[in-house]
Design a protein around this motif. Structure first.
Motif, PDB file in Angstrom:
ATOM      1  N   VAL A 159       0.839  -1.201   0.000  1.00 53.88           N
ATOM      2  CA  VAL A 159       0.000   0.000   0.000  1.00 53.88           C
ATOM      3  C   VAL A 159       0.875   1.253   0.000  1.00 53.88           C
ATOM      4  O   VAL A 159       0.659   2.194  -0.788  1.00 53.88           O
ATOM      5  N   LEU A 160       1.873   1.279   0.882  1.00 51.57           N
ATOM      6  CA  LEU A 160       2.769   2.432   0.935  1.00 51.57           C
ATOM      7  C   LEU A 160       3.546   2.592  -0.360  1.00 51.57           C
ATOM      8  O   LEU A 160       3.816   3.716  -0.800  1.00 51.57           O
ATOM      9  N   GLY A 161       3.923   1.474  -0.995  1.00 45.79           N
ATOM     10  CA  GLY A 161       4.699   1.537  -2.217  1.00 45.79           C
ATOM     11  C   GLY A 161       3.970   2.282  -3.319  1.00 45.79           C
ATOM     12  O   GLY A 161       4.569   3.102  -4.041  1.00 45.79           O
ATOM     13  N   GLU A 162       2.684   2.021  -3.479  1.00 47.11           N
ATOM     14  CA  GLU A 162       1.925   2.717  -4.518  1.00 47.11           C
ATOM     15  C   GLU A 162       1.812   4.201  -4.195  1.00 47.11           C
ATOM     16  O   GLU A 162       1.886   5.051  -5.093  1.00 47.11           O
ATOM     17  N   ARG A 163       1.654   4.522  -2.912  1.00 45.09           N
ATOM     18  CA  ARG A 163       1.612   5.936  -2.522  1.00 45.09           C
ATOM     19  C   ARG A 163       2.950   6.617  -2.768  1.00 45.09           C
ATOM     20  O   ARG A 163       3.010   7.802  -3.139  1.00 45.09           O
ATOM     21  N   ILE A 164       4.039   5.884  -2.570  1.00 46.36           N
ATOM     22  CA  ILE A 164       5.366   6.446  -2.835  1.00 46.36           C
ATOM     23  C   ILE A 164       5.523   6.768  -4.320  1.00 46.36           C
ATOM     24  O   ILE A 164       6.049   7.831  -4.697  1.00 46.36           O
ATOM     25  N   LEU A 165       5.080   5.863  -5.180  1.00 44.91           N
ATOM     26  CA  LEU A 165       5.158   6.136  -6.619  1.00 44.91           C
ATOM     27  C   LEU A 165       4.327   7.361  -6.974  1.00 44.91           C
ATOM     28  O   LEU A 165       4.777   8.233  -7.748  1.00 44.91           O
ATOM     29  N   HIS A 166       3.122   7.464  -6.444  1.00 47.63           N
ATOM     30  CA  HIS A 166       2.290   8.643  -6.712  1.00 47.63           C
ATOM     31  C   HIS A 166       2.989   9.916  -6.235  1.00 47.63           C
ATOM     32  O   HIS A 166       2.961  10.947  -6.923  1.00 47.63           O
ATOM     33  N   ALA A 167       3.606   9.859  -5.047  1.00 43.89           N
ATOM     34  CA  ALA A 167       4.293  11.035  -4.510  1.00 43.89           C
ATOM     35  C   ALA A 167       5.448  11.466  -5.396  1.00 43.89           C
ATOM     36  O   ALA A 167       5.822  12.644  -5.419  1.00 43.89           O
ATOM     37  N   GLY A 169       5.311  11.324  -8.602  1.00 46.34           N
ATOM     38  CA  GLY A 169       4.747  11.734  -9.877  1.00 46.34           C
ATOM     39  C   GLY A 169       4.553  10.603 -10.869  1.00 46.34           C
ATOM     40  O   GLY A 169       4.388  10.850 -12.067  1.00 46.34           O
ATOM     41  N   LEU A 170       4.539   9.371 -10.389  1.00 52.22           N
ATOM     42  CA  LEU A 170       4.406   8.209 -11.263  1.00 52.22           C
ATOM     43  C   LEU A 170       3.087   7.491 -10.986  1.00 52.22           C
ATOM     44  O   LEU A 170       2.617   7.443  -9.843  1.00 52.22           O
ATOM     45  N   LEU A 221      17.384   3.586  -2.691  1.00 56.89           N
ATOM     46  CA  LEU A 221      16.856   4.864  -3.153  1.00 56.89           C
ATOM     47  C   LEU A 221      16.437   5.725  -1.964  1.00 56.89           C
ATOM     48  O   LEU A 221      15.805   5.229  -1.024  1.00 56.89           O
ATOM     49  N   PRO A 222      16.763   7.018  -1.991  1.00 63.69           N
ATOM     50  CA  PRO A 222      16.307   7.907  -0.917  1.00 63.69           C
ATOM     51  C   PRO A 222      14.797   8.123  -1.016  1.00 63.69           C
ATOM     52  O   PRO A 222      14.257   8.345  -2.101  1.00 63.69           O
ATOM     53  N   LEU A 223      14.117   8.063   0.130  1.00 64.06           N
ATOM     54  CA  LEU A 223      12.652   8.187   0.151  1.00 64.06           C
ATOM     55  C   LEU A 223      12.164   9.358   0.988  1.00 64.06           C
ATOM     56  O   LEU A 223      11.010   9.769   0.862  1.00 64.06           O
ATOM     57  N   ALA A 224      13.011   9.884   1.858  1.00 66.28           N
ATOM     58  CA  ALA A 224      12.562  10.873   2.830  1.00 66.28           C
ATOM     59  C   ALA A 224      11.955  12.106   2.165  1.00 66.28           C
ATOM     60  O   ALA A 224      11.012  12.707   2.703  1.00 66.28           O
ATOM     61  N   GLY A 225      12.449  12.479   0.997  1.00 64.79           N
ATOM     62  CA  GLY A 225      11.922  13.656   0.315  1.00 64.79           C
ATOM     63  C   GLY A 225      10.483  13.507  -0.140  1.00 64.79           C
ATOM     64  O   GLY A 225       9.815  14.503  -0.454  1.00 64.79           O
ATOM     65  N   LEU A 226       9.992  12.271  -0.152  1.00 69.47           N
ATOM     66  CA  LEU A 226       8.613  12.020  -0.576  1.00 69.47           C
ATOM     67  C   LEU A 226       7.633  11.993   0.587  1.00 69.47           C
ATOM     68  O   LEU A 226       6.422  11.854   0.377  1.00 69.47           O
ATOM     69  N   LEU A 227       8.133  12.118   1.803  1.00 68.71           N
ATOM     70  CA  LEU A 227       7.272  12.054   2.989  1.00 68.71           C
ATOM     71  C   LEU A 227       6.083  13.016   2.935  1.00 68.71           C
ATOM     72  O   LEU A 227       4.950  12.613   3.258  1.00 68.71           O
ATOM     73  N   PRO A 228       6.273  14.291   2.540  1.00 69.44           N
ATOM     74  CA  PRO A 228       5.123  15.209   2.541  1.00 69.44           C
ATOM     75  C   PRO A 228       3.967  14.741   1.668  1.00 69.44           C
ATOM     76  O   PRO A 228       2.811  15.101   1.925  1.00 69.44           O
ATOM     77  N   GLY A 229       4.267  13.944   0.651  1.00 67.33           N
ATOM     78  CA  GLY A 229       3.217  13.481  -0.241  1.00 67.33           C
ATOM     79  C   GLY A 229       2.518  12.225   0.226  1.00 67.33           C
ATOM     80  O   GLY A 229       1.625  11.707  -0.471  1.00 67.33           O
ATOM     81  N   LEU A 230       2.865  11.705   1.406  1.00 69.87           N
ATOM     82  CA  LEU A 230       2.299  10.446   1.882  1.00 69.87           C
ATOM     83  C   LEU A 230       1.236  10.624   2.953  1.00 69.87           C
ATOM     84  O   LEU A 230       0.628   9.643   3.391  1.00 69.87           O
ATOM     85  N   GLY A 231       0.998  11.860   3.368  1.00 70.26           N
ATOM     86  CA  GLY A 231       0.113  12.070   4.506  1.00 70.26           C
ATOM     87  C   GLY A 231      -1.364  11.932   4.200  1.00 70.26           C
ATOM     88  O   GLY A 231      -2.154  11.627   5.077  1.00 70.26           O
TER      89      GLY A 231
END
Length: 328
Positions: A159-167, A169-170, A221-231
């Motif tokens: 579930v988180l993985g798909e949200r990460i891709l969306h965050a 821009g994919l 891969l660094p992920l922390a920069g995508l945190l704001p888009g996961l809330g």
């Protein structure tokens, strides 16, 4: 984290637990409690991952402390399946990502809310998004056109993985071919070259990833920069998501990679016997040092200061009674 630091961590946890308890596991001497009995079914995770390791340690300690309890550990794909098992009365306890537990209160993932109660916040796992060391992919946004495994279907990581891709821009399934493979199958796919990246939520280092790191070699891969888009609409508050860095010693190329930590809860249904919930809670506090899997060098909770930090998931009344007795 080095072996020395892990040993120090366990020693610190043990000292804190003993200092707070100051008494026997089964009671504080001020009141007589019947020992819990019966069968306790624990939903964990994939056989080679962190949840299952923790679940087996918990079962061993429970049965040693409470001989009338029989603990059955069930391996599963992960958090989503575990909540479904609780909902359907096919499990009594489950390990879940805090983020997934929050979703169970009523979202598109769980349109009908699943009532949950927490025994405690037990530890933190790391999101680890790995590519082969020789890959041209250096950020999640570079994954367009690259097949990825986002974790087994039914896992919180999926579930988180798909949200990460969306965050990033994919669009999963459109920009990025997505598969949901169990961890061992995903590792085989990376070796074979049929999958270019895999995502897993777990302790570090994970043995499966350590093997891949030896051959063919991994980069994270660094992920922390995508945190704001996961809330989502409710933001990050109560999600259990935060920025963390992969420990330098975890893998050969993990030095300081900024990723996302996810807190994990031990949860149950509201109807779990209060005596069992109280016994579980006392065990978590007193036997903290015995409940950290050997391969875990990431941030672990399992101490008296953070077990009660379960966010929007309320503590079970039996757990509340135990914490009040232990903390005053």
């Amino acid at each position: 984290m080095t072996t020395h630091r892990r040993t120090a961590l366990r020693a610190a946890l043990g000292t804190a637990a003993v200092a707070v308890l100051g008494g026997a596991l089964t009671g504080d001497g001020s009141r007589q409690r019947p020992w819990p009995s019966g069968v306790l079914r624990v939903a964990t995770g994939e056989p080679t991952a962190f949840y299952a390791a923790f679940g087996h340690l918990l079962a061993t300690e429970l049965e040693a402390a409470y001989p009338r309890l029989s603990c059955r550990v069930r391996t599963t794909p992960g958090s989503v399946t575990n909540i479904e098992l609780l909902r359907d009365h096919r499990a009594d306890l489950a390990l879940v990502l805090t983020d997934t537990a929050r979703a169970a209160q009523g979202t598109t993932l769980f349109p009908r809310p699943v009532p949950l109660r927490a025994i405690g916040r037990v530890y933190e796992t790391y999101l680890q998004f790995a590519v082969r060391a020789d890959s041209s992919v250096h950020a999640v946004s570079d994954l367009a056109g690259h097949p990825v495994s986002l974790g087994a279907a039914g896992s919180g990581a999926a579930v988180l993985g798909e949200r990460i891709l969306h965050a990033a821009g994919l669009s999963p399934g459109t920009d990025v071919p997505v598969r949901h493979l169990p961890l061992a199958a995903a590792a085989d796919a990376v070796r074979a070259g049929s999958v270019d990246a895999l995502l897993v939520a777990g302790g570090v280092p994970l043995p499966v990833l350590s093997d891949l790191d030896k051959h063919p070699g991994l980069r994270f891969l660094p992920l922390a920069g995508l945190l704001p888009g996961l809330g989502g609409r409710d933001g990050l508050a109560g999600s259990g998501l935060e920025q963390v860095s992969l420990p330098q010693s975890a893998y050969r190329r993990s030095d300081g990679v900024a990723t996302i930590g996810v807190s994990n809860l031990l949860v149950c249904r509201p109807d779990l016997d209060p005596g069992v919930a109280e016994a579980l809670t006392r065990l978590l506090v007193l036997r903290a040092t015995a409940l950290v899997p050997d391969n875990a060098v990431g941030t672990q909770f399992l101490d008296v200061r953070s077990l009660i930090g379960t966010g929007s998931i309320p503590l079970h009344p039996g757990a509340v009674a135990a914490y009040r007795a232990l903390h005053g």
